[in-house]
Every structure is written in C-alpha cells, then in structure tokens.
Design an enzyme around this catalytic site. Sequence first.
Site, PDB file in Angstrom:
ATOM      1  N   ASP A 242      -6.029   7.675 -15.616  1.00  0.00           N
ATOM      2  CA  ASP A 242      -4.670   8.232 -15.582  1.00  0.00           C
ATOM      3  C   ASP A 242      -4.517   9.141 -16.794  1.00  0.00           C
ATOM      4  OD1 ASP A 242      -1.700   8.425 -15.747  1.00  0.00           O
ATOM      5  OD2 ASP A 242      -1.757   6.890 -14.184  1.00  0.00           O
TER       6      ASP A 242
ATOM      7  N   GLY B 145       2.931   8.083 -16.358  1.00  0.00           N
ATOM      8  CA  GLY B 145       2.626   6.651 -16.279  1.00  0.00           C
ATOM      9  C   GLY B 145       2.744   5.963 -17.625  1.00  0.00           C
TER      10      GLY B 145
ATOM     11  N   ASP C 187      -8.000  13.324 -16.836  1.00  0.00           N
ATOM     12  CA  ASP C 187      -7.372  14.079 -15.751  1.00  0.00           C
ATOM     13  C   ASP C 187      -8.329  14.084 -14.557  1.00  0.00           C
ATOM     14  OD1 ASP C 187      -6.476  16.402 -14.108  1.00  0.00           O
ATOM     15  OD2 ASP C 187      -5.057  16.610 -15.777  1.00  0.00           O
TER      16      ASP C 187
ATOM     17  N   TYR D 195       4.835  19.313  -0.712  1.00  0.00           N
ATOM     18  CA  TYR D 195       4.319  17.951  -0.952  1.00  0.00           C
ATOM     19  C   TYR D 195       3.591  17.442   0.301  1.00  0.00           C
ATOM     20  CZ  TYR D 195       4.403  12.892  -1.853  1.00  0.00           C
ATOM     21  OH  TYR D 195       4.066  11.567  -2.015  1.00  0.00           O
TER      22      TYR D 195
ATOM     23  N   LYS E 218      -0.404  16.487   0.918  1.00  0.00           N
ATOM     24  CA  LYS E 218      -0.834  15.160   1.382  1.00  0.00           C
ATOM     25  C   LYS E 218      -1.661  15.280   2.672  1.00  0.00           C
ATOM     26  CE  LYS E 218       0.509  12.537  -1.857  1.00  0.00           C
ATOM     27  NZ  LYS E 218      -0.469  11.798  -2.635  1.00  0.00           N
TER      28      LYS E 218
ATOM     29  N   VAL F 175      16.911   6.530  -3.012  1.00  0.00           N
ATOM     30  CA  VAL F 175      18.250   6.181  -2.518  1.00  0.00           C
ATOM     31  C   VAL F 175      18.657   4.714  -2.742  1.00  0.00           C
ATOM     32  CG1 VAL F 175      17.477   5.976  -0.099  1.00  0.00           C
ATOM     33  CG2 VAL F 175      19.862   6.414  -0.580  1.00  0.00           C
TER      34      VAL F 175
ATOM     35  N   ARG G 286      15.941   6.101   7.745  1.00  0.00           N
ATOM     36  CA  ARG G 286      14.652   6.173   7.046  1.00  0.00           C
ATOM     37  C   ARG G 286      13.932   4.841   7.166  1.00  0.00           C
ATOM     38  NH1 ARG G 286      15.723  10.594   7.210  1.00  0.00           N
ATOM     39  NH2 ARG G 286      16.028  12.181   5.619  1.00  0.00           N
TER      40      ARG G 286
HETATM   41  N1  LIG Z   1       6.807   6.382  -4.521  1.00  0.00           N
HETATM   42  C1  LIG Z   1       6.899   6.815  -3.269  1.00  0.00           C
HETATM   43  O1  LIG Z   1       7.980   6.763  -2.633  1.00  0.00           O
HETATM   44  C2  LIG Z   1       5.682   7.367  -2.553  1.00  0.00           C
HETATM   45  C3  LIG Z   1       5.777   7.638  -1.183  1.00  0.00           C
HETATM   46  C4  LIG Z   1       4.675   8.161  -0.524  1.00  0.00           C
HETATM   47  C5  LIG Z   1       3.494   8.383  -1.210  1.00  0.00           C
HETATM   48  N2  LIG Z   1       3.420   8.133  -2.543  1.00  0.00           N
HETATM   49  C6  LIG Z   1       2.162   8.418  -3.232  1.00  0.00           C
HETATM   50  O2  LIG Z   1       1.709   7.264  -3.908  1.00  0.00           O
HETATM   51  C7  LIG Z   1       0.998   7.646  -5.091  1.00  0.00           C
HETATM   52  C8  LIG Z   1       1.561   6.922  -6.297  1.00  0.00           C
HETATM   53  O3  LIG Z   1       2.935   7.288  -6.426  1.00  0.00           O
HETATM   54  P1  LIG Z   1       3.894   6.673  -7.524  1.00  0.00           P
HETATM   55  O4  LIG Z   1       5.222   6.581  -6.880  1.00  0.00           O
HETATM   56  O5  LIG Z   1       3.277   5.456  -8.113  1.00  0.00           O
HETATM   57  O6  LIG Z   1       3.913   7.873  -8.584  1.00  0.00           O
HETATM   58  P2  LIG Z   1       3.743   7.837 -10.175  1.00  0.00           P
HETATM   59  O7  LIG Z   1       4.094   9.215 -10.655  1.00  0.00           O
HETATM   60  O8  LIG Z   1       4.468   6.686 -10.764  1.00  0.00           O
HETATM   61  O9  LIG Z   1       2.183   7.600 -10.349  1.00  0.00           O
HETATM   62  C9  LIG Z   1       1.233   8.636 -10.358  1.00  0.00           C
HETATM   63  C10 LIG Z   1       0.317   8.425 -11.564  1.00  0.00           C
HETATM   64  O10 LIG Z   1      -0.683   9.461 -11.544  1.00  0.00           O
HETATM   65  C11 LIG Z   1      -0.850   9.949 -12.872  1.00  0.00           C
HETATM   66  N3  LIG Z   1      -1.334  11.329 -12.748  1.00  0.00           N
HETATM   67  C12 LIG Z   1      -0.660  12.410 -12.302  1.00  0.00           C
HETATM   68  N4  LIG Z   1      -1.447  13.488 -12.352  1.00  0.00           N
HETATM   69  C13 LIG Z   1      -2.654  13.084 -12.841  1.00  0.00           C
HETATM   70  C14 LIG Z   1      -3.880  13.753 -13.116  1.00  0.00           C
HETATM   71  N5  LIG Z   1      -4.012  15.076 -12.923  1.00  0.00           N
HETATM   72  N6  LIG Z   1      -4.904  13.030 -13.593  1.00  0.00           N
HETATM   73  C15 LIG Z   1      -4.769  11.696 -13.829  1.00  0.00           C
HETATM   74  N7  LIG Z   1      -3.642  11.012 -13.584  1.00  0.00           N
HETATM   75  C16 LIG Z   1      -2.590  11.714 -13.101  1.00  0.00           C
HETATM   76  C17 LIG Z   1       0.528   9.851 -13.510  1.00  0.00           C
HETATM   77  O11 LIG Z   1       0.466   9.811 -14.924  1.00  0.00           O
HETATM   78  C18 LIG Z   1       1.061   8.548 -12.907  1.00  0.00           C
HETATM   79  O12 LIG Z   1       0.752   7.434 -13.728  1.00  0.00           O
HETATM   80  C19 LIG Z   1       1.083   9.169  -5.178  1.00  0.00           C
HETATM   81  O13 LIG Z   1      -0.091   9.704  -4.617  1.00  0.00           O
HETATM   82  C20 LIG Z   1       2.283   9.489  -4.313  1.00  0.00           C
HETATM   83  O14 LIG Z   1       2.229  10.799  -3.799  1.00  0.00           O
HETATM   84  C21 LIG Z   1       4.486   7.623  -3.235  1.00  0.00           C
END
Ligand SMILES: NC(=O)c1ccc[n+]([C@@H]2O[C@H](COP(=O)([O-])OP(=O)(O)OC[C@H]3O[C@@H](n4cnc5c(N)ncnc54)[C@H](O)[C@@H]3O)[C@@H](O)[C@H]2O)c1
Length: 317
Positions: free
Chosen positions: A31, A36, A56, A144, A148, A186, A210
């Site tokens: 990460d 995070g 990264d 987005y 995905k 929400v 939803r």
């Molecule tokens: N939370 C939701 O409602 C939701 C819904 C659908 C899909 N998702 C997907 O689930 C996954 C996790 O989402 P989340 O809600 O925990 O988000 P989050 O932002 O809390 O977690 C993402 C993590 O990735 C790290 N990160 C971002 N870019 C990075 C990079 N270039 N290199 C290394 N680390 C990096 C961030 O620091 C963070 O800790 C994501 O792929 C998101 O698109 C989330």
Amino acid sequence: MKIAVTGGAGYIGSTLVKRLVEGGNQVVSVDNLMNGDYGPLRALGMSEKATLHVADIRDGKRIEESLAGSDAIAHLAALPGLVKCRERPEEAVSINLYGTQQVLEAARRLDIGKVVFCSSAAVYGKPVELPVTESHPLRPLNLYGVTKLAGEKLMELYFDNYGIETISLRFGNVFGVGLFTHYDTVIPRFVRMGLDGESLTIYGDGTSSRDFVHVEDVVQAMALSLASKGLGGEVYNVGGETMEIGALARRVAEFLRNETGENVRITHLPPRPGETKEFSYNLEKIKGELGYGPRWSIMRGVEQITKFNLEQRALKV
Ligand SMILES: NC(=O)c1ccc[n+]([C@@H]2O[C@H](COP(=O)([O-])OP(=O)(O)OC[C@H]3O[C@@H](n4cnc5c(N)ncnc54)[C@H](O)[C@@H]3O)[C@@H](O)[C@H]2O)c1
C-alpha cells in the site's frame, strides 16, 4: 497460505487482512498509504503476521519484490469511487488500469496462480433488467466503472493466456464498520446527519433503490474466492440487501428517534443527474458456486454504525 493484499491499509483491505490473519494465513500488504492507515492492524498486534510494504502498485520492480513467495493476491489498491475518478482522471487510469496490469504481470513472473480483483456494480451502468445477473449488459456510466471493467478484462486475459485463476467481484454499495472506517456513503451519512440534528437528505422522490453489502460480507466473498480451486476468468456479484433510499431514510430516522429520543426529519432535494434509479442484484451465482451468504442486514449495520459514531463522539469530548 501466504497471501498478498494490495491496498491492505484501506477500508476493505485492512478488514480483509484481519480476517486472513485470524484464519491462520501469513499476509503481506502492499500500500502506498495514499488513502490508508496500517495503525489499526498494528494496534491489534498483527504487524508480525501481516507485514506492510509501502510501495506503489505501478512500480513493477518494487511490487515484484513485495509479492514474491505469495500463494495468492487480493488486489484492492485503486483510486476508488466515481467522484475521485471524475476529479482525477489521469490517476484513475494510471492506478486502476496500469497498476492492475503491473500486479498481474508480477503474478505471471512470480508464478502466483490466483488473483482476486475488486470490481464494482458500476460496470453495469443503467440496468435494463432487474435483478441484475452477471450476464447483464455492461455499459458503465462513468470513468470509475470503465476502469473496473477494463480491470476485469485484464483478469480474463491473464487467465486465458497464462492460466492464472482470476476472480472479479462486483461489490454493491459497501457499508458498515470495518477496521479502518473512513467513508461517508449514504448509510453512514444518514446516521451522522441524524445524530448531528440535521435532516436526512434524499435526492429525488426516494424510490431509487440500491444493493447494500456489509464490509464483513465483502470480506467473506474475498476469503471464499481466495480459497476456491479451479475457478478462473470468473465474475461474481457481491451483494447484501436491496432497499429504496426513501425507505432507508425512514428506517434510519425511526431507529435514531428510538435511540436518542430526538426527532429526525427527512428532506427531499431534486434528483442528481446521471444516477441510476433502480438497482438490485441476483446473487444465485456466488451463492451456488462459492457458498457465499450475506450475514448482515441493513438495519443491523445501522445499529453498528450508530454505536460506532456514539463511541467516537464520546472519545472526542
Ligand atoms: N467501498 C466501496 O463501496 C467499494 C465498492 C466497490 C468496489 N470497491 C473497490 O474495493 C477496493 C477497496 O476499496 P476501499 O473502499 O477499501 O478503498 P480505500 O481507498 O480505503 O482502499 C484502497 C487502498 O489502496 C491504496 N492505494 C491507492 N492507490 C495505490 C497505489 N497506486 N499503490 C498502492 N496502494 C494504493 C490506498 O492507500 C488505500 O489504502 C477498491 O478497488 C475499490 O474500487 C469499493
């Protein structure tokens, strides 16, 4: 198993890491800490079983070093959500597409046989048939969703060409208290507004619906996917309970009135352009093939979020 978790310091990622360590696995999180915090995992004394590599995912050489020796990868690192991707489009493409390809390349070079990818209901766009099954047409309405969908296609490519068992999980609207909870979607927003004495705001007439899935159920789906055998190039809907936004507001307001004795009002604003009206998931595929079953109802989650908010407020006093 030794499992690598990209985005392991995030909301879903840290909750997954905790579950994997509790299940007896060794975890390495990758990460860049852009969004995070590994503090909650350290506070649980888990940093020995779940090491953090600050890197990264777009840095192929660095992540190859981090992922070496892993049996499977859970790939969560992303620029998440339609708002962030709209505001930072270059970064969205760079992290969600190039970064995902770099993770798969590292898996190929290191001979890691399984990758589980976090996708989203955003890949479907405006539903033409409800409830939405995995074979529903894919027509994302925002960048987005496009990133995905492209990520899913990369997963399929690496399964078809190199036999890496890839699984893409299309999450609904994720809610609930995780290990590191930093979102204002929400359900948590309604709870916060109600506790702050503000009116719960609904855009439109409240009949939009939803699918809401608790973060613990999302983690259940990820753990089942990581443990699965012989499935590759697959996609699954990951949902919980469907509810109309108006009904959700009424139920949250009623719950908070009972909890606090304060009146909670609901107001309506004009609908926001570009939002899908109705959405619900068919979950037969993931239930039948992975044995998934959501355990959290919306109202149990509302109770949990309310308790969490009240505890946080008490700490600040
Ligand atoms: N939370 C939701 O409602 C939701 C819904 C659908 C899909 N998702 C997907 O689930 C996954 C996790 O989402 P989340 O809600 O925990 O988000 P989050 O932002 O809390 O977690 C993402 C993590 O990735 C790290 N990160 C971002 N870019 C990075 C990079 N270039 N290199 C290394 N680390 C990096 C961030 O620091 C963070 O800790 C994501 O792929 C998101 O698109 C989330």
